[in-house]
Scaffold this active site. Sequence first.
Site, PDB file in Angstrom:
ATOM      1  N   HIS A  38      -8.610   3.907  -2.549  1.00 39.27           N
ATOM      2  CA  HIS A  38      -8.586   2.652  -1.781  1.00 39.27           C
ATOM      3  C   HIS A  38      -7.871   2.809  -0.430  1.00 39.27           C
ATOM      4  CE1 HIS A  38      -7.948  -1.435  -0.526  1.00 39.27           C
ATOM      5  NE2 HIS A  38      -6.662  -1.382  -0.830  1.00 39.27           N
ATOM      6  N   HIS A  62      -0.465   1.120   3.208  1.00 39.28           N
ATOM      7  CA  HIS A  62      -0.336  -0.340   3.145  1.00 39.28           C
ATOM      8  C   HIS A  62       0.076  -0.881   1.784  1.00 39.28           C
ATOM      9  CE1 HIS A  62      -4.516  -0.328   1.548  1.00 39.28           C
ATOM     10  NE2 HIS A  62      -4.154  -1.471   1.003  1.00 39.28           N
ATOM     11  N   GLU A  66       4.331  -2.488  -1.885  1.00 38.97           N
ATOM     12  CA  GLU A  66       3.938  -3.532  -2.836  1.00 38.97           C
ATOM     13  C   GLU A  66       3.753  -2.985  -4.255  1.00 38.97           C
ATOM     14  OE1 GLU A  66       0.008  -6.307  -3.136  1.00 38.97           O
ATOM     15  OE2 GLU A  66       0.907  -6.106  -1.152  1.00 38.97           O
ATOM     16  N   ASP A  67       3.209  -1.784  -4.382  1.00 41.47           N
ATOM     17  CA  ASP A  67       2.780  -1.284  -5.695  1.00 41.47           C
ATOM     18  C   ASP A  67       3.564  -0.107  -6.260  1.00 41.47           C
ATOM     19  OD1 ASP A  67       0.820  -3.219  -5.602  1.00 41.47           O
ATOM     20  OD2 ASP A  67      -0.761  -1.856  -4.970  1.00 41.47           O
ATOM     21  N   ASP A 129      -7.980  -2.856   4.618  1.00 36.11           N
ATOM     22  CA  ASP A 129      -7.651  -3.154   3.217  1.00 36.11           C
ATOM     23  C   ASP A 129      -8.635  -4.163   2.624  1.00 36.11           C
ATOM     24  OD1 ASP A 129      -6.333  -3.777   0.767  1.00 36.11           O
ATOM     25  OD2 ASP A 129      -5.015  -5.208   1.779  1.00 36.11           O
TER      26      ASP A 129
END
Length: 198
Positions: A38, A62, A66-67, A129
Amino acid sequence: MKKEKTLDTQLVDRAIRFATQAHEGIVRKGTDLPYIVHPLEAMTIVATITSDQEMMAAALLHDVVEDTGVTIDEIRREFGPRVARLVDAETDREVEGLSHAESWQQRKQATIDRLAAESRDAQIVALGDKLSNIRAMARHLRQQGDALWQRFNEKAPARHAWYYRQLAVSLSPLSDTDAYREFTELVEQVFEKSASNC
């Protein structure tokens, strides 16, 4: 004969290695695909709009804050303040006192509002994204039908339709790009049968 200028890709190469390591062992939701596909696709989309290496690096990175366990400060140290700012603009914020699932609407509205106010550079990274995401949705919808929505925290297609249509408004300054046109076409294709708001 004039010698062609070669593009310096050292920053992007480092970002590929960093993102690959950060996402190691993680797969795309509902698939067996390594997650890194991704961010690589997001970077490729950004590269259709600009050759700016910092923007491509930000597209690769990106989702790491967050992950994964990576922080914005680590991104700043490794890749500089501009890449960190672009990644931060793309990072989902948790809502205090609410679970990830309960805060879906607030988080998505915050993303819509934030991206509408962001610079063109940040919007281009976001478009990489979001276009990658809607491409995956379109592909999986063809393969799985409405079972697709069960993989998400938010399972109502109409709410995803609202989110993606509002993203199209926020990112409309990029309407001069092929990537934006593909994004809006896929949004309508995926959500043609869904209500435009919740």
